[in-house]
Motif scaffolding. Structure first.
Motif, PDB file in Angstrom:
ATOM      1  N   TYR A 225      66.697  45.197   4.231  1.00  0.00           N
ATOM      2  CA  TYR A 225      65.655  44.481   3.494  1.00  0.00           C
ATOM      3  C   TYR A 225      65.471  43.058   4.007  1.00  0.00           C
ATOM      4  O   TYR A 225      64.378  42.499   3.922  1.00  0.00           O
ATOM      5  N   ASN A 226      66.518  42.450   4.551  1.00  0.00           N
ATOM      6  CA  ASN A 226      66.372  41.100   5.097  1.00  0.00           C
ATOM      7  C   ASN A 226      65.389  41.077   6.260  1.00  0.00           C
ATOM      8  O   ASN A 226      64.613  40.113   6.421  1.00  0.00           O
ATOM      9  N   ASN A 229      61.777  41.746   4.933  1.00  0.00           N
ATOM     10  CA  ASN A 229      61.273  40.520   4.295  1.00  0.00           C
ATOM     11  C   ASN A 229      60.869  39.479   5.333  1.00  0.00           C
ATOM     12  O   ASN A 229      59.843  38.797   5.192  1.00  0.00           O
ATOM     13  N   TRP A 273      66.563  51.046   1.143  1.00  0.00           N
ATOM     14  CA  TRP A 273      66.488  49.594   1.274  1.00  0.00           C
ATOM     15  C   TRP A 273      65.271  49.195   2.102  1.00  0.00           C
ATOM     16  O   TRP A 273      64.588  48.211   1.795  1.00  0.00           O
ATOM     17  N   SER A 277      61.805  47.572   0.108  1.00  0.00           N
ATOM     18  CA  SER A 277      61.525  46.172   0.428  1.00  0.00           C
ATOM     19  C   SER A 277      60.135  46.008   1.023  1.00  0.00           C
ATOM     20  O   SER A 277      59.727  44.887   1.344  1.00  0.00           O
ATOM     21  N   THR A 336      57.397  44.978  -3.921  1.00  0.00           N
ATOM     22  CA  THR A 336      58.802  44.743  -4.245  1.00  0.00           C
ATOM     23  C   THR A 336      58.903  43.742  -5.386  1.00  0.00           C
ATOM     24  O   THR A 336      58.198  42.726  -5.411  1.00  0.00           O
ATOM     25  N   ARG A 338      61.741  41.626  -7.897  1.00  0.00           N
ATOM     26  CA  ARG A 338      63.095  41.246  -8.324  1.00  0.00           C
ATOM     27  C   ARG A 338      63.107  40.869  -9.801  1.00  0.00           C
ATOM     28  O   ARG A 338      64.139  40.919 -10.454  1.00  0.00           O
ATOM     29  N   MET A 353      67.162  47.790  -5.822  1.00  0.00           N
ATOM     30  CA  MET A 353      65.833  47.298  -5.476  1.00  0.00           C
ATOM     31  C   MET A 353      64.788  48.043  -6.271  1.00  0.00           C
ATOM     32  O   MET A 353      65.031  49.150  -6.771  1.00  0.00           O
TER      33      MET A 353
END
Length: 435
Positions: A225-226, A229, A273, A277, A336, A338, A353
């Motif tokens: 996901y990093n 993103n 993931w 994301s 996505t 949070r 997630m």
């Protein structure tokens, strides 16, 4: 089986891929780098059929292959080039490629086609040899496009597990892209970098880069996901594909002792993931399948199964569930989120997630480890909603029982789960799996 394959295009919001009619396209890829180099047409049909049955939509493969692709003949005994010269293609080799491309269309599969593996322009590792210059790269790309532009089911993938290390490397890629685009105006183009790199980090200013791609490392809990993103933050906006994740049955971090191999749980974690994301698709990989390992090939990275046996590893079967879940939802309209989680989503744990529509009428949560899921939703939304657990191992759907609440307890704490929350309107329309 859909054999009427239209050229793929970028969706209206720039984040996803669609067919020409605007219907969402789910990129569920498989990594078959040595397919053209090592398999006969009969074996290719066996492979394609297996992947069609498992729900894959696109196959990633290479024309000038990595594993001695210029010096060891294909299954028919043919080399791709005469005198190691990209300007002298061997017609027999490319006639076989013609048949592979036609067979993919016949079986309803798109091909993500790499003109060459990266060692043919940057032999940092591998066997090479380096045969490309900016001039012959452009001509090679143009020749490929002239031959294959008539096909609507291709995506061009430049790179091949490399990043350019100097101006000449960059020029080779830029010129190859220009050669392709001069004669193929419709097929999408992307770039396959090496591990931990995003294509737009290198070619983000190049107009030909239409789809962003990154490669996970072959590592457990890589936190894909990093990278999604990061890619989503780039401009211009592009769809993002995890084009090479950790392979099923490959040793973690490619350790030479061949222990702690990646298994189906690692594959699911990487896939969900990536997708939750905001990726536009996901490419599965198997250690034995990418190299088409058999008794006649040298095993790499501890390969010990035949490619035929590896086709049915659990993670490959479970990719069909991933696609079915997403295609049953308005997934290209979901973002996505949070904020729907209450409490702390600790960064050092296996991160849960969520995707949600703007009005929260459709919410999908992935919980990597079975436990309570605590949300922060309006009670009016919950009161009107139906909730389901979906088992990503086998696709079973279990209706959530109990009064409306922001706390959901997974059916089993020992595995990962999907939680789906649907408003009454969404629930009436939901078809899983979609017919």
């Amino acid at each position: 089986m859909n054999t009427n394959l239209s050229a793929l295009k970028i969706g209206e919001n720039g984040r996803f891929l669609t067919y020409q009619n605007g219907e969402p396209f789910f990129w569920l890829g498989d990594t078959a780098w040595e397919l053209i180099h090592r398999l006969s047409l009969a074996d290719t049909r066996v492979y394609f059929q297996n992947r069609v049955d498992k729900g894959f939509t696109i196959i990633q493969t290479v024309i000038l292959a990595e594993l001695d692709g210029l010096t060891v003949p294909n299954a028919n005994g043919d080399l791709p080039l005469k005198n190691l010269d990209p300007s002298q293609p061997n017609e027999a080799y490319f006639s076989h490629l013609d048949q592979v491309i036609a067979l993919a269309k016949e079986m309803g599969l798109y091909l993500a086609l790499l003109p060459t593996w990266g060692d043919k322009f940057n032999k940092k590792w591998g066997t090479g040899p380096e045969v490309f210059t900016p001039e012959n790269a452009k001509a090679f790309g143009a020749d490929l496009a002239k031959r294959y532009a008539k096909h609507q089911h291709l995506v061009w993938v430049l790179g091949g597990d490399r990043i350019p290390e100097d101006k000449e490397d960059e020029a080779i890629i830029e010129q190859m892209a220009q050669g392709i685009r001069a004669f193929d105006k419709n097929s999408l183009i992307t770039y396959h970098p090496n591990g931990g790199i995003i294509a737009s980090d290198i070619f983000g200013k190049s107009a030909w880069l239409q789809v962003d791609m990154f490669q996970s490392r072959h590592q457990k809990k890589f936190r894909e996901y990093n990278f999604v993103n990061k890619a989503k933050s780039k401009r211009p906006v592009r769809p993002v594909i995890n084009g090479e994740p950790g392979y099923e049955n490959i040793p973690n971090l490619l350790n030479k002792w061949n222990f702690q191999r990646l298994d189906a749980s690692d594959i699911r974690l990487s896939a969900y993931w990536s997708m939750l994301s905001g990726a536009a698709g996901y490419t599965y990989g198997s250690n034995e399948v990418w190299q088409m390992h058999s008794t006649n090939t040298i095993p790499l990275f501890g390969a010990h199964l035949s490619w035929q046996k590896a086709l049915d590893l659990p993670g490959a079967r479970q990719m069909k569930i991933l696609r079915q879940v997403f295609e049953s939802l308005p997934w290209q309209e979901m973002l996505t989120s949070r904020k729907i989680f209450s409490g702390i989503n600790w960064p050092f744990t296996q991160k849960k997630m969520a995707l949600t529509t703007a009005d929260q009428s459709c919410i999908l949560v992935y919980q990597p480890t079975g436990s309570k899921i605590k949300l922060s939703l309006n009670k009016a939304i919950l009161k009107d909603a139906s909730s389901y657990w979906i088992n990503p191992h086998d696709g079973e759907v279990i209706a959530h029982e109990g009064k409306p609440s922001n706390t959901f307890k997974t059916p089993n704490r020992l595995q990962d789960w999907l939680l789906l929350i649907l408003s009454s309107g969404q629930n009436e329309q939901w078809q899983y799996p979609r017919s």
